[in-house]
Motif scaffolding. Structure first.
Motif, PDB file in Angstrom:
ATOM      1  N   LEU A 212     -23.860 -23.385  26.569  1.00 15.29           N
ATOM      2  CA  LEU A 212     -24.170 -23.538  28.132  1.00 15.29           C
ATOM      3  C   LEU A 212     -23.479 -24.578  28.642  1.00 15.29           C
ATOM      4  O   LEU A 212     -22.984 -24.397  29.853  1.00 15.29           O
ATOM      5  CB  LEU A 212     -25.815 -23.635  28.227  1.00 15.29           C
ATOM      6  CG  LEU A 212     -26.603 -22.301  27.839  1.00 15.29           C
ATOM      7  CD1 LEU A 212     -28.117 -22.665  28.205  1.00 15.29           C
ATOM      8  CD2 LEU A 212     -26.015 -21.226  28.368  1.00 15.29           C
ATOM      9  N   ALA A 215     -19.827 -23.662  29.227  1.00 12.84           N
ATOM     10  CA  ALA A 215     -19.573 -22.720  30.029  1.00 12.84           C
ATOM     11  C   ALA A 215     -19.647 -23.501  31.600  1.00 12.84           C
ATOM     12  O   ALA A 215     -18.841 -23.143  32.387  1.00 12.84           O
ATOM     13  CB  ALA A 215     -20.806 -21.672  30.027  1.00 12.84           C
ATOM     14  N   ALA A 216     -20.584 -24.463  31.667  1.00 10.57           N
ATOM     15  CA  ALA A 216     -20.539 -24.907  32.866  1.00 10.57           C
ATOM     16  C   ALA A 216     -19.536 -26.081  32.853  1.00 10.57           C
ATOM     17  O   ALA A 216     -18.886 -26.337  34.215  1.00 10.57           O
ATOM     18  CB  ALA A 216     -21.869 -25.982  32.855  1.00 10.57           C
ATOM     19  N   ALA A 217     -18.994 -26.679  31.904  1.00 14.29           N
ATOM     20  CA  ALA A 217     -17.777 -27.651  31.959  1.00 14.29           C
ATOM     21  C   ALA A 217     -16.684 -26.967  32.589  1.00 14.29           C
ATOM     22  O   ALA A 217     -15.998 -27.353  33.359  1.00 14.29           O
ATOM     23  CB  ALA A 217     -17.838 -27.972  30.594  1.00 14.29           C
ATOM     24  N   GLY A 220     -16.438 -26.624  36.022  1.00 20.85           N
ATOM     25  CA  GLY A 220     -16.274 -27.954  36.680  1.00 20.85           C
ATOM     26  C   GLY A 220     -17.556 -28.422  37.010  1.00 20.85           C
ATOM     27  O   GLY A 220     -17.407 -29.398  37.868  1.00 20.85           O
ATOM     28  N   ALA A 221     -18.490 -28.105  36.496  1.00 27.84           N
ATOM     29  CA  ALA A 221     -19.863 -28.624  36.825  1.00 27.84           C
ATOM     30  C   ALA A 221     -20.040 -30.254  36.175  1.00 27.84           C
ATOM     31  O   ALA A 221     -19.783 -30.091  35.048  1.00 27.84           O
ATOM     32  CB  ALA A 221     -21.093 -27.859  36.204  1.00 27.84           C
ATOM     33  N   TYR A 225     -24.915 -32.395  37.486  1.00 28.40           N
ATOM     34  CA  TYR A 225     -25.200 -31.146  38.214  1.00 28.40           C
ATOM     35  C   TYR A 225     -25.830 -30.252  36.866  1.00 28.40           C
ATOM     36  O   TYR A 225     -26.724 -29.439  37.298  1.00 28.40           O
ATOM     37  CB  TYR A 225     -24.035 -30.560  38.632  1.00 28.40           C
ATOM     38  CG  TYR A 225     -24.226 -29.210  39.349  1.00 28.40           C
ATOM     39  CD1 TYR A 225     -24.336 -29.263  40.794  1.00 28.40           C
ATOM     40  CD2 TYR A 225     -24.016 -27.858  38.805  1.00 28.40           C
ATOM     41  CE1 TYR A 225     -24.457 -27.825  41.495  1.00 28.40           C
ATOM     42  CE2 TYR A 225     -24.287 -26.602  39.340  1.00 28.40           C
ATOM     43  CZ  TYR A 225     -24.470 -26.494  40.644  1.00 28.40           C
ATOM     44  OH  TYR A 225     -24.727 -25.747  41.375  1.00 28.40           O
ATOM     45  N   PHE A 226     -25.102 -30.106  35.865  1.00 26.26           N
ATOM     46  CA  PHE A 226     -25.829 -29.384  34.818  1.00 26.26           C
ATOM     47  C   PHE A 226     -27.065 -29.861  34.414  1.00 26.26           C
ATOM     48  O   PHE A 226     -28.016 -28.783  34.300  1.00 26.26           O
ATOM     49  CB  PHE A 226     -24.875 -29.592  33.636  1.00 26.26           C
ATOM     50  CG  PHE A 226     -25.177 -28.860  32.466  1.00 26.26           C
ATOM     51  CD1 PHE A 226     -24.959 -27.462  32.208  1.00 26.26           C
ATOM     52  CD2 PHE A 226     -25.631 -29.383  31.079  1.00 26.26           C
ATOM     53  CE1 PHE A 226     -25.447 -26.660  31.251  1.00 26.26           C
ATOM     54  CE2 PHE A 226     -26.201 -28.634  30.227  1.00 26.26           C
ATOM     55  CZ  PHE A 226     -26.146 -27.323  30.057  1.00 26.26           C
ATOM     56  N   ARG A 229     -29.244 -28.439  37.167  1.00 23.76           N
ATOM     57  CA  ARG A 229     -29.347 -27.138  37.546  1.00 23.76           C
ATOM     58  C   ARG A 229     -29.914 -26.266  36.146  1.00 23.76           C
ATOM     59  O   ARG A 229     -30.347 -25.299  36.159  1.00 23.76           O
ATOM     60  CB  ARG A 229     -28.297 -26.393  37.954  1.00 23.76           C
ATOM     61  CG  ARG A 229     -27.950 -26.874  39.399  1.00 23.76           C
ATOM     62  CD  ARG A 229     -29.019 -26.217  40.428  1.00 23.76           C
ATOM     63  NE  ARG A 229     -29.290 -24.694  40.225  1.00 23.76           N
ATOM     64  CZ  ARG A 229     -28.568 -23.771  40.936  1.00 23.76           C
ATOM     65  NH1 ARG A 229     -27.567 -23.871  41.606  1.00 23.76           N
ATOM     66  NH2 ARG A 229     -28.881 -22.503  40.508  1.00 23.76           N
ATOM     67  N   VAL A 230     -29.723 -26.817  34.917  1.00 21.13           N
ATOM     68  CA  VAL A 230     -29.835 -26.254  33.669  1.00 21.13           C
ATOM     69  C   VAL A 230     -30.586 -26.668  32.740  1.00 21.13           C
ATOM     70  O   VAL A 230     -31.860 -26.280  32.548  1.00 21.13           O
ATOM     71  CB  VAL A 230     -28.446 -25.677  32.985  1.00 21.13           C
ATOM     72  CG1 VAL A 230     -28.598 -25.239  31.879  1.00 21.13           C
ATOM     73  CG2 VAL A 230     -27.456 -25.017  34.116  1.00 21.13           C
TER      74      VAL A 230
END
Ligand code: ATP
Ligand code: MG
Lengths: 318, 398
Positions: A212, A215-217, A220-221, A225-226, A229-230
């Motif tokens: 996860l 995928a976020a990296a 560009g999160a 932010y990650f 949001r996650v």
């Protein structure tokens, strides 16, 4: 969200295999299934009733009577105990103290536990050592912990004063000062519980697939932010669990007070449960203690219900 | 020496079979090219090509990737194929920037991205386990990247609508990943990758969690989307049939190195090594000691694909049947071939049973030769004559 659906399905749908079988069987056998079930539940039920439900109900009952003294038995007094309670300045002080204590301890403990878990979960050197050292306070017995901190706070030769002395501060009676005593207890509680709650956060963090984050990296999160949001939403079930425990812990604290301050100075560190203990087992005013207990139980029940009803709906369970 | 049949005469094995296939591939690509003009990737075509140059990745003593080089043309689908642990995922993660190279360079769209973080490489990736955010709805999952990049809401909605229509997700947008089937989750992961409209998409075994039927369906779907949008795709799989059916180009890896890089039909027709020969095709190619009448017979191995082995009663060498497996459309017959075994794949249901005596033969142009020591393909071997059965009897093979 899923749970009500499931129960509904079971309720509307075909009867469970057990019931279906029962219908086909003759009545005594049908009954036997039920008796069997109840017998299996009995040991747990007996314990629950004897040590939880009966005392709770009995407490409510007792709070409506006066304390029996000598030859004079308990007399029904209705809400008199409650009226006396509201007029009792020590009770009000304990209640306010407890709310201040909870309002400081709970968010700080949770924030600290989460930060430590995130830190220990990352790739850092000496990770096992850090995990162990964060967890140690939890393993120590409460009384031993309180005694260690008693030494830290001791005026003049205590650790805190010795360190502050290096910077030119004069000695201070931390636990003897109305303005610092409660803060001292708060510090101990945070130190003690943060490591324990960290373990739950750590376990939950390790359930989150590292993919996860990858995928976020790729999208560009940023790490913040990650997290927002996650990670944090995925940790919500753990946060709820920790929150319930933290609230209960902060309303049933008594050991540290007994060892460190005895509720003083001038009731500055009297919390609800400690006051109940004093009323019940020092002043032997059992009816008033029962009244105070009912208030405490009601408070806890309201908190727990509120948490599960309000937060549960917004939490994602896996 | 009697020459019973014409196709048992000597030939020089050459790659003639491969050329016809290549022409076919070119036609397919030009078709894909014409479709591409209408898509966003058309803008990027000139630059959206990946090249990996002498890339290595070491973990202590493990050489997960060891001097790998290959290139993917813009708008093509390149498959990284190989057995478990050969370094496919690592290579893909190096391209994505999720791992740092130990050596070599990676170029995407002509720019050196070796030192760039993943987000700066302008790529999308589909993970094997999909890596969907379990607490977000399908729509939120797909839009995650656009929200990170603060794309305007109107533009987000427009793209979401388009992607959802493309993948048939319109009615699932409000669901959570746990409420979707495997194939639907896969489509969401695909949607998250293509909504970014990056020219390059990487996929790590995206179909391995699906059942066989869904896998075949998704395979076609991914291929058609890739062609429709003109995406340059690097696709990792260990399933050779997936590679053969989807790829424009297959890079076969083994122990961190590239074994062979070729178009699928080329790889099938002209495997470069024994490993490649046996990895492509089911059942794998028969690798047998060369018949004694072949030049330098002691130095070479002879390969023949099971589907090229023909069974009969009149011609060829006599063998004994060891086992028969029926698969519906065809039957795989296993025979004893000296010490070795020979498998033959014949259409329909064979009326054979273990122990039956049969004769097998094949066309000389279906033979492959490999160096016995290095395992590399040898095109210089000339079969003088693979005569009738007598010789095999003579060689003690029957
Ligand atoms: N983080 C790591 N640390 C050490 N070794 C690793 C690491 N990741 C992969 N490897 C090793 O590198 C080699 C290649 O791994 P990789 O995951 O690329 O294989 P793969 O081809 O994707 O295999 P599979 O088909 O099983 O996914 C393996 O031997 C593996 O053990
Ligand atoms: Mg892999």
């Amino acid at each position: 969200m899923q749970n009500p659906d499931q129960t509904k399905k079971r309720a509307d749908g075909a009867p469970s295999p057990l019931v279906g079988e029962g219908n086909r069987l003759s009545v005594p056998q049908h009954l036997r299934v039920h008796i069997h079930g109840w017998l299996l539940l009995l040991p747990a039920a007996v314990l629950l009733v004897a040590f939880t439900y009966y005392p709770a109900v009995r407490t409510i009952f007792d709070s409506l009577f006066s304390t029996p003294r000598g030859v004079r038995g308990a007399v029904f007094v209705g809400m008199d105990n409650y009226a006396a309670m509201l007029a009792d300045p020590v009770f009000v002080r304990a209640l306010v103290n407890n709310f201040v204590y909870a309002a400081c301890v709970i968010p700080l403990t949770i924030a600290l536990a989460l930060s430590m878990a995130l830190w220990v979960d990352g790739r850092i050197a000496g990770r096992p050592f850090l995990r162990l050292s964060f967890f140690t306070p939890t393993v120590l017995p409460m009384i031993a912990v309180a005694n260690i901190w008693l030494f830290f706070y001791a005026p003049g030769y205590g650790l805190l004063d010795q360190i502050l002395g290096l910077f030119g501060f004069s000695a201070h009676n931390w636990l003897g000062d109305q303005h610092t005593a409660l803060a001292c207890l708060i510090a101990v509680a945070i130190w003690k519980d943060a490591g324990f709650f960290m373990i739950f956060y750590l376990a939950a963090l390790q359930q989150i697939s590292p993919q996860l984050a990858e995928a976020a990296a790729l999208e560009g999160a940023s790490r913040w932010y990650f997290f927002r949001r996650v990670t944090f939403p995925l940790l919500m079930p753990t946060t709820l669990f920790v929150l319930v425990n933290a609230i209960i812990n902060s309303f049933r604290l008594v050991d540290h007070i007994v060892v460190m301050t005895q509720g003083g100075p001038d009731n500055a560190t009297a919390l609800l449960l400690f006051y109940i203990y004093e009323v019940g087992f020092k002043f032997w005013d059992t009816a008033y203690a029962a009244t105070l207990t009912v208030v405490l139980l009601t408070l806890l029940a309201v908190f727990a219900l509120g948490q599960f009803l309000i937060l549960d709906r917004r939490i994602h369970y896996q | 020496m009697t020459f019973t049949k014409q196709w048992f005469t000597a030939i020089v094995t050459s790659g003639t079979a491969g050329t016809g296939g290549l022409g076919g591939r070119r036609k397919l690509k030009s078709l894909a090219g014409s479709m591409r003009c209408t898509t966003w990737a058309a803008r990027e075509n000139a630059v959206s090509q990946i090249s990996v140059v002498d890339v290595s990745k070491y973990w202590g003593a493990t050489r997960a990737v060891d001097g790998v080089s290959f290139a993917a043309d813009a708008g093509s689908l390149l498959v990284l194929l190989g057995p478990s642990g050969c370094g496919k995922s690592t290579t893909l993660r190096l391209i994505a920037g999720l791992e740092q190279v130990s050596g070599g360079r990676i170029f995407i769209g002509g720019a050196d991205v070796t030192a760039l973080p993943p987000a700066k490489r302008r790529i999308a990736m589909v993970f094997q386990s999909y890596a969907l955010f379990p607490h977000l709805t399908v729509a939120e999952n797909i839009l995650f990247g656009l929200k990170v990049r603060k794309v305007a809401a109107a533009e987000r909605d427009r793209r979401l609508e388009r992607v959802a229509a493309l993948l048939g997700l319109e009615r699932l947008l409000a669901r959570k990943p746990a409420q979707l089937s495997g194939g639907q989750q896969q489509r969401v992961a695909l949607g998250r990758a293509i909504i970014a409209e990056t020219p390059v998409c990487l996929m790590d075994e995206p179909l391995s969690n699906l059942d066989a039927q869904l896998r075949a369906e998704m395979r076609r779907e991914i291929r058609s989307i890739q062609q429709k949008l003109g995406i340059t795709m690097v696709y990792v799989t260990h399933d050779q049939s997936e590679a053969m059916s989807m790829a424009d180009r297959v890079v076969l890896m083994r122990e961190g190195k590239v074994e062979q890089a070729a178009a699928p039909d080329d790889m099938y027709a002209r495997p470069a090594t024994v490993f490649a020969a046996r990895f492509i095709g089911t059942p794998p190619m028969n690798i047998l000691p060369a018949a004694p009448d072949i030049a330098a017979a002691d130095q070479v191995l002879m390969g023949v694909r099971p589907e090229h082995v023909m069974l009969g009663h009149d011609i060829g060498m006599p063998l004994r049947v060891r086992g028969v497996e029926f698969f519906g459309a065809d039957t795989v017959v296993t025979c004893a071939y000296g010490e070795a075994t020979l498998t033959a794949r014949v259409p329909g249901k064979a009326t054979l049973s273990a122990g039956s005596a049969i004769r097998v033969h094949w066309r000389p142009e279906d033979l492959h030769f490999f160096d016995a020591a290095s395992g590399r393909r040898r095109d210089d071997v000339m079969t003088l004559a693979i005569g009738d059965a007598k010789q095999f009897v003579h060689a003690g093979l029957a």
